[in-house]
Design an enzyme around this catalytic site. Structure first.
Site, PDB file in Angstrom:
ATOM      1  CB  SER A 539     -30.418 -46.897 -22.589  1.00 12.86           C
ATOM      2  OG  SER A 539     -31.810 -46.655 -22.670  1.00 12.86           O
ATOM      3  CG  ASP A 624     -32.388 -40.097 -25.859  1.00  7.32           C
ATOM      4  OD1 ASP A 624     -33.336 -40.839 -26.164  1.00  7.32           O
ATOM      5  OD2 ASP A 624     -31.358 -40.505 -25.296  1.00  7.32           O
ATOM      6  CG  HIS A 659     -31.915 -43.728 -26.873  1.00  3.98           C
ATOM      7  ND1 HIS A 659     -31.766 -43.239 -25.597  1.00  3.98           N
ATOM      8  CD2 HIS A 659     -31.920 -45.074 -26.754  1.00  3.98           C
ATOM      9  CE1 HIS A 659     -31.689 -44.240 -24.746  1.00  3.98           C
ATOM     10  NE2 HIS A 659     -31.769 -45.365 -25.410  1.00  3.98           N
TER      11      HIS A 659
END
Length: 687
Positions: A539, A624, A659
Site C-alpha cells: 500500500s 481493491d 486491499h
C-alpha cells in the site's frame, strides 16, 4: 536462480497516450486507459499477466507448496481465543480443523454453561470466493447480534440482525454500508455509517429502527467537508453514542445519550485546523486526549455538563519524548498506552494518585497493547504482548498487586523454539542526521559476513507504526538463513508525532532516504550484500518500494510491492476515486502548484527512468477499494518499457479480493508462499 522469462511471451499492454495537463504542464500517460475495468482489453490483459506470472514462477511451484505446507502446518487448526466477559456472558472465537473462517461463540457465566454459536462464518462463506465479516455487535440486553458481511472485497457491507434467543435472522437488512455500527440503549435502534458510493468516503450516519425498512432510516449526521470521514461509536460508560469526524490534522465529536436515540447529537468541541482530540466518558466525566499545545498529546478531564476547553483539567501532561496513545478507564485505575524510544509501553495510574508504574518486560525489542477490556469495574487489565521471537500472548494483569497471569500464548506447531532465534535493535544515521531505529530477527548465532539474504520491510505513512511483532510464517525465511529487518522510518509515529510530520507532505522524501540509509547500513555492517538484499512493502509501503527502486535500483536484488500506491499525482488529482480528498494533508493537494511539483518529483510511476531495475513482484486485488488495481497495473507496464536489465518483473492480480488480499486464514498464505518463494529463489534457495 530458476526464474527465467526465456521462451515465455511477456504481456504487452497497448500504448494509447492520454494528454494530462496540470498547472500548464503536460504529461502523456501511455496507460491511462487501463482504468476502464469494464473494457475487455483490460480484463484480458489482467488475465495474461496472471498467466505470465504463473509461467515465470513455475520452477518454484514445489517450493511454493513446501512453504505453504510449512506455514499452514505451524497453525493450530482447532483453536480458541481467550474468552472475555461482558455482562452475563463470556465471548470468544474458535476455529475448527480444515475450516477457513472463525466461529463466534459465547457462554453464560457459570461453570456448566453450554456454548452458543453466535455466528459461523464458514456457513456464510460457503460457495463464496470471498467473505469478510466485521462489526459484530451484541445489543445491550445481549439478545440480538448485528454483523456486517462483504462478499466482494470492496469493503461495502450488508448488515444483518440475528435473534440470539431463537437463532433466527430478522428481516432487517442494511445494504451498501460500512462495517461501522453501534446499538442504542433501547435494544431496538442501530446507528450505522454509509459511504459515498463513488469515493467510498464514510460520510453519513443513519438511525435504523428494527422492523422498518432501510428507506425509512433517518439521516442523523452528514459530513459535508470532503476532506473528512465520520464514524459512530459508544463511550466506555455506555451512556453516550459518539460521532467522530476526522481527517489527518483535525477531529470533531458529537454525542448523544444512548437511552435517547431519537434526540439530537450535541457538539462536543468544534473542529479546528491542526487540533486533534479523542474523547471517552466514564462515570460523570469526559476524558480528552488532545494535541492542543501538546504535539505528542496530553490527557484532560472535564465534567460532562461543561465540555469547553476552559473547563478541561490536565491529568497527563505533554512530554516531548513520549507519545500518548490510547487509554482505558477502570474503576480504580487509568491505563495509558504510550510510545517511548520507538517501543509501546503500558502505564498504570491509580485514581488515588499513588503507585503509578509501567508493566515491565524482559525483552529489549517487543510490542504490547491494550486488549479487550469490556468491564470497567475490575482490577484486572487484559493486554497483549509479543516480540520478534515471542508468539502473541494474552495476559491478565492485577493492577493493584502488580502481578500478571499468562492466559494464552499462540501455539506454534512444528517444534518452534524461541531460543533458536535472536532479535536486536540498532540505529542508522539518516542523511540529515536523524537516528532511524531498525529491528532485526534471525536464527541464533548466524555470521555477520555479508553472506545471508536479508529482507528489509518498511511502510512510513499515516503515522502507522510497524511494530516488532511475531509472525509464524516468517520462520520459513529465517530457517532458510534469511535475516528479517524492519526500518522504523519517518512517516510512521515510532518516535512521536514529529516522526510522522517529518515524513509527510513536503517532507515525504525523508521516508525514502531513511529506508535507503537503513539498507546501506545493513550492507556496510555485513548483515548482507546488495545481491542478497531484498525489500518489501504494501500500500503506502508499496509507494516506498516504487520510490526507492527509482532512486537506488542498484541497492536491491529483488522487491515485492503489495497493492502499491504508485501513481500518486494522477490519483490525487482525481477526486472521484477513494482516498483522494481526505488525504490532501497526508500527501499534498496537487491542485496547488508547489504540492504538485513536489509530489511529481517522487511519484513512482512518473519517475521511472531508463535503468537496470531489480527483480520485482507486484500484487493487487481487482476489487481493491484503497489502491485501485490500475495503479500497479500501469506501473508494471511502464517499468517493463524502461527497464534496461534482464531482471524479471511479474504482476499478479487476485480477481476475487480487495486491499487486504484473500479472505480465510489459510488461503491468504498462498500469497505469502508465492512472495517467499520469489525471494528464496533469487537468493539461490529452491528445494
Amino acid at each position: 536462480m530458476t526464474l527465467c522469462t526465456k521462451g515465455i511471451q511477456r504481456p504487452r499492454a497497448r500504448i494509447s497516450p492520454t494528454r494530462l495537463e496540470t498547472h500548464g504542464t503536460v504529461r502523456l500517460d501511455d496507460y491511462y486507459w487501463l482504468r476502464d475495468r469494464e473494457h475487455s482489453d483490460v480484463t484480458d490483459y489482467l488475465q495474461s499477466e496472471n498467466n505470465y506470472t504463473a509461467a515465470v514462477m513455475a520452477p518454484t511451484e514445489t517450493l511454493q507448496e513446501t512453504l505453504f505446507d510449512e506455514i499452514k502446518g505451524r497453525i493450530k487448526q482447532t483453536d480458541m481465543s481467550v474468552p472475555y466477559r461482558e455482562g452475563d456472558f463470556t465471548y470468544y472465537t474458535r476455529y475448527e480443523e480444515g475450516r477457513e473462517y472463525p466461529i463466534h461463540c459465547r457462554r453464560a457465566v457459570g461453570d456448566d454453561a453450554a456454548e452458543v454459536v453466535l455466528l459461523d462464518v464458514n456457513e456464510l462463506a460457503s460457495g463464496q470466493d470471498f467473505c469478510q465479516v466485521s462489526g459484530l455487535e451484541v445489543s445491550p440486553d445481549q439478545g440480538l447480534l448485528a454483523y456486517a458481511v462483504d462478499l466482494e472485497g470492496r469493503r461495502i457491507y450488508t448488515i444483518h440482525f440475528k435473534d440470539l434467543k431463537n437463532g433466527e435472522l430478522l428481516n432487517d437488512e442494511l445494504r451498501g454500508v460500512t462495517s461501522n455500527l453501534v446499538w442504542a440503549g433501547d435494544n431496538q435502534t442501530m446507528f450505522y455509517t454509509q459511504q459515498d458510493p463513488t469515493t467510498l468516503r464514510w460520510w453519513r450516519v443513519y438511525r435504523h429502527r428494527l422492523g422498518t425498512t432501510q428507506t425509512d432510516d433517518v439521516l442523523v449526521y452528514e459530513e459535508s467537508d470532503e476532506t473528512f470521514n465520520c464514524e459512530v461509536g459508544k463511550s466506555r460508560s455506555k451512556r453516550f453514542l459518539l460521532i467522530a469526524s476526522y481527517q489527518t490534522v483535525s477531529t470533531e465529536y458529537h454525542y448523544l445519550e444512548a437511552d435517547r436515540p431519537e434526540g439530537p447529537f450535541l457538539l462536543f468541541l468544534a473542529r479546528e485546523r491542526d487540533h486533534e482530540y479523542h474523547i471517552d466518558h466514564f462515570r460523570d466525566r469526559f476524558y480528552v486526549r488532545t494535541n492542543r499545545d501538546a504535539r505528542n498529546f496530553k490527557l484532560m478531564e472535564v465534567p460532562e455538563a461543561r465540555t469547553d476547553p476552559e473547563a478541561w483539567v490536565e491529568l497527563i501532561p505533554h512530554r516531548a519524548e513520549v507519545l500518548l496513545g490510547p487509554f482505558e478507564l477502570f474503576r480504580d485505575h487509568l491505563v495509558i498506552q504510550e510510545r517511548r524510544k520507538g517501543l509501546s509501553r503500558l502505564r498504570v495510574r491509580p485514581w488515588s494518585g499513588a503507585g503509578e508504574h509501567d508493566i515491565a518486560f524482559d525483552e529489549t525489542v517487543f510490542d504490547t497493547y491494550l486488549s479487550v477490556n469490556r468491564e470497567p469495574d475490575t482490577h484486572l487489565l487484559r493486554f497483549g504482548y509479543e516480540s520478534l521471537t515471542t508468539p502473541t500472548s494474552t495476559y491478565d494483569y492485577d493492577m493493584a498487586r502488580r502481578t500478571r497471569t499468562l492466559l494464552k500464548q499462540e501455539e506454534v506447531l512444528g517444534g518452534f523454539d524461541p531460543s533458536h532465534y535472536q532479535a536486536e535493535r540498532l540505529t542508522v544515521t539518516a542523511p540529515d542526521g536523524e537516528e532511524i531505529p531498525v529491528s532485526l530477527v534471525s536464527k541464533t548465532g548466524i555470521s555477520r559476513d555479508g553472506s545471508h539474504p536479508l529482507l528489509l520491510y518498511g511502510y512510513g505513512a499515516y503515522g502507522i507504526c510497524i511494530d516488532p511483532t511475531f509472525n509464524s510464517a516468517r520462520l520459513s525465511l529465517l530457517d532458510r538463513g534469511f535475516v528479517f529487518a524492519i526500518a522504523h522510518i519517518r512517516g510512521g509515529q515510532d518516535l512521536g508525532r514529529r516522526w510522522y510530520d517529518d515524513g509527510r507532505l513536503g517532507r515525504k522524501r525523508n521516508t525514502f532516504t531513511d529506508f535507503i540509509a537503513c539498507a546501506e547500513h545493513l550492507v556496510s555492517e555485513a548483515y548482507t550484500r546488495p545481491e542478497r538484499l531484498f525489500a518489501m512493502g504494501g500500500s503506502a509501503g508499496g509507494l516506498l518500494m516504487g520510490a526507492v527502486v527509482n532512486m537506488r535500483s542498484d541497492l536491491f536484488a529483488g522487491v515485492v510491492a503489495q497493492v502499491p500506491f504508485v501513481d500518486v499525482v494522477t490519483t490525487m488529482l482525481d477526486e472521484s476515486i477513494p482516498l483522494t480528498t481526505n488525504e490532501y494533508d497526508e500527501w499534498g493537494n496537487p491542485n496547488n502548484k508547489d504540492s504538485y511539483e513536489y509530489m511529481l518529483s517522487y511519484s513512482p510511476y512518473d519517475q521511472i527512468t531508463r535503468q537496470n531495475y531489480p527483480h520485482i513482484l507486484v500484487t493487487t486485488g481487482l476489487h481493491d477499494s484503497q489502491v485501485q488495481y490500475f495503479e500497479p497495473m500501469k506501473w508494471v507496464a511502464k517499468l517493463r518499457d524502461y527497464n534496461t536489465s534482464n531482471n524479471t518483473i511479474v504482476f499478479k492480480t487476485d480477481l476475487e479480493a480487495g486491499h487486504g488480499g484473500a479472505s480465510g486464514r489459510f488461503k491468504r498464505n498462498k500469497d505469502t508462499a508465492l512472495e517467499y518463494a520469489f525471494f528464496a529463489d533469487l537468493a539461490g534457495i529452491n528445494e
